[in-house]
Design a protein around this motif. Structure first.
Motif, PDB file in Angstrom:
ATOM      1  N   LEU A  98      12.619 -12.302  -5.878  1.00 25.06           N
ATOM      2  CA  LEU A  98      11.852 -11.694  -4.934  1.00 25.06           C
ATOM      3  C   LEU A  98      10.786 -12.278  -3.706  1.00 25.06           C
ATOM      4  CD1 LEU A  98      10.735  -9.562  -7.741  1.00 25.06           C
ATOM      5  CD2 LEU A  98      11.984  -8.605  -6.470  1.00 25.06           C
ATOM      6  N   MET A 134       4.804  -2.169   3.719  1.00 27.22           N
ATOM      7  CA  MET A 134       5.930  -0.697   3.540  1.00 27.22           C
ATOM      8  C   MET A 134       7.332  -1.222   2.858  1.00 27.22           C
ATOM      9  SD  MET A 134       4.541   1.937   3.733  1.00 27.22           S
ATOM     10  CE  MET A 134       3.170   2.538   4.498  1.00 27.22           C
ATOM     11  N   GLY A 135       7.991  -2.901   3.573  1.00 21.93           N
ATOM     12  CA  GLY A 135       8.548  -3.639   3.228  1.00 21.93           C
ATOM     13  C   GLY A 135       8.577  -3.990   1.471  1.00 21.93           C
ATOM     14  N   ILE A 141       6.289  -2.988  -0.913  1.00 17.67           N
ATOM     15  CA  ILE A 141       6.309  -1.030  -1.812  1.00 17.67           C
ATOM     16  C   ILE A 141       7.728  -1.288  -2.008  1.00 17.67           C
ATOM     17  CG2 ILE A 141       5.778   0.793  -1.829  1.00 17.67           C
ATOM     18  CD1 ILE A 141       3.278   0.277  -0.266  1.00 17.67           C
ATOM     19  N   GLY A 142       8.703  -1.192  -0.613  1.00 21.82           N
ATOM     20  CA  GLY A 142       9.935  -0.538  -0.862  1.00 21.82           C
ATOM     21  C   GLY A 142      10.412  -1.338  -1.810  1.00 21.82           C
ATOM     22  N   ILE A 143      10.468  -2.878  -1.951  1.00 21.75           N
ATOM     23  CA  ILE A 143      11.372  -3.997  -2.771  1.00 21.75           C
ATOM     24  C   ILE A 143      10.701  -4.083  -4.402  1.00 21.75           C
ATOM     25  CG2 ILE A 143      10.811  -6.134  -3.406  1.00 21.75           C
ATOM     26  CD1 ILE A 143      11.413  -6.862  -0.310  1.00 21.75           C
ATOM     27  N   LEU A 187       9.574  -0.896  -5.585  1.00 25.25           N
ATOM     28  CA  LEU A 187      10.205   0.236  -6.455  1.00 25.25           C
ATOM     29  C   LEU A 187      11.638   0.196  -6.082  1.00 25.25           C
ATOM     30  CD1 LEU A 187       7.764   2.628  -4.614  1.00 25.25           C
ATOM     31  CD2 LEU A 187       7.990   2.399  -6.468  1.00 25.25           C
ATOM     32  N   VAL A 188      11.947  -0.676  -5.061  1.00 21.78           N
ATOM     33  CA  VAL A 188      13.507  -0.513  -5.335  1.00 21.78           C
ATOM     34  C   VAL A 188      14.020  -1.184  -7.185  1.00 21.78           C
ATOM     35  CG1 VAL A 188      16.208  -1.396  -4.469  1.00 21.78           C
ATOM     36  CG2 VAL A 188      14.776   0.359  -2.944  1.00 21.78           C
ATOM     37  N   PHE A 189      13.400  -2.560  -6.912  1.00 27.73           N
ATOM     38  CA  PHE A 189      13.725  -3.239  -7.825  1.00 27.73           C
ATOM     39  C   PHE A 189      13.545  -2.790  -9.550  1.00 27.73           C
ATOM     40  CE2 PHE A 189      12.270  -6.501 -11.581  1.00 27.73           C
ATOM     41  CZ  PHE A 189      13.413  -7.214 -11.351  1.00 27.73           C
TER      42      PHE A 189
END
Lengths: 204, 82
Positions: free
Chosen positions: B8, B60-61, B63-65, B67-69
């Protein structure tokens, strides 16, 4: 290549959602045999695909493209894992970041996820014994071109517009964007196999 | 678990490096839409966006990373339990 709201007709929305939901349900069933210890890796690839899709690369004519990643994940973790990964990425992109319309989410998961995971993986499997590099490159390139073709067909059948023009433009751009996909996929697979040798052979 | 945390971090570092080089040009579909005069018609307002500056995009990236994980990990775990 995220289709926004307002481009697909109601029948097309229903058909694409139906195909996608069937694809996801089928994949989730198949994933019962997925090795438990590889689930964190699956999450890691999903995170990586999300990050990669934030970074568009320029092609000719003031146009850009981004990695799809479905074929990439399918080659490393199998096609069903890739469908789950792409579904998770598209859900977060659509619901939280406004990438692609909510009515087009079925189509977007189909075009960018299921096509790359199934067709990309099948193409790779057929060619890999001949030449691994060509197999990875061609399969990932093809997944972009076919995904774009499908996108054009879905929009073309939904709207009255110059169908051949949409199809030609979409294929024309994505034949080039697909080269970026192929290069990134080859590079990432090589890097992952070097850094994470334990990824090894993954059951389809 | 160590591998995953490391992975990550690698993804976030690569994103931080790559973001300034990201192209702002329309993608293949957006360019096609412009050429044939197709317009989007949003019916849903997403709560987040990718930000304007490098710092905002990176936040934002991340946060998205995460959440997607979480979503993909959760979905995969569910298939095991169900």
């Amino acid at each position: 290549m995220h289709i926004p709201d307002g481009l697909l007709s109601m029948p097309m929305i229903i058909i694409t959602y139906a195909i996608t939901i069937m694809g996801i349900v089928y994949s989730l069933r198949k994933l019962k045999n997925f090795p438990e210890d590889k689930i964190p890796l699956l999450g890691l690839f999903a995170a990586g695909v999300f990050a990669a899709q934030m970074v568009n690369f320029p092609i000719i004519g003031g146009v850009s493209g981004h990695l799809l990643g479905a074929t990439l994940v399918a080659i490393l973790l199998g096609p069903y894992a890739a469908i789950l990964v792409m579904t998770a990425v598209l859900i977060i992109q659509t619901l939280l970041f406004g990438d692609g319309g909510i009515t087009a989410m079925g189509a977007n998961i189909l075009n960018m996820g299921i096509v790359g995971a199934s067709l990309g993986y099948a193409t790779y499997s057929k060619l890999k014994d001949m030449n691994e590099v060509i197999a990875i490159g061609f399969a990932s390139w093809l997944s972009v071109v076919v995904g774009a073709t499908l996108t054009a067909i879905e929009i073309g059948l939904s709207k009255s517009l110059p169908f051949m023009k949409v199809l030609t433009l979409m294929i024309g751009y994505h034949v080039i964007i697909g080269i970026g996909e192929a290069i990134l996929t080859l590079f990432i697979i090589k890097a992952v196999k070097t850094k994470l040798p334990e990824i090894g052979g993954v059951p389809a | 678990m160590r591998t995953i945390i490391k992975g990550l971090i690698v993804i976030i570092v690569l994103l931080a490096i790559a973001l300034p080089f990201a192209s702002e040009n329309p993608d293949g579909l957006e360019a096609t839409m412009e050429k044939v005069g197709l317009e989007e018609n949003p019916i849903y307002e997403a709560p987040l966006d990718y930000g304007e500056t490098w710092g905002q995009s990176l936040v934002m990236g991340v946060i998205g990373i995460i959440l997607v994980f979480g979503v993909s990990y959760g979905l995969a775990k569910l298939t095991k339990g169900a």
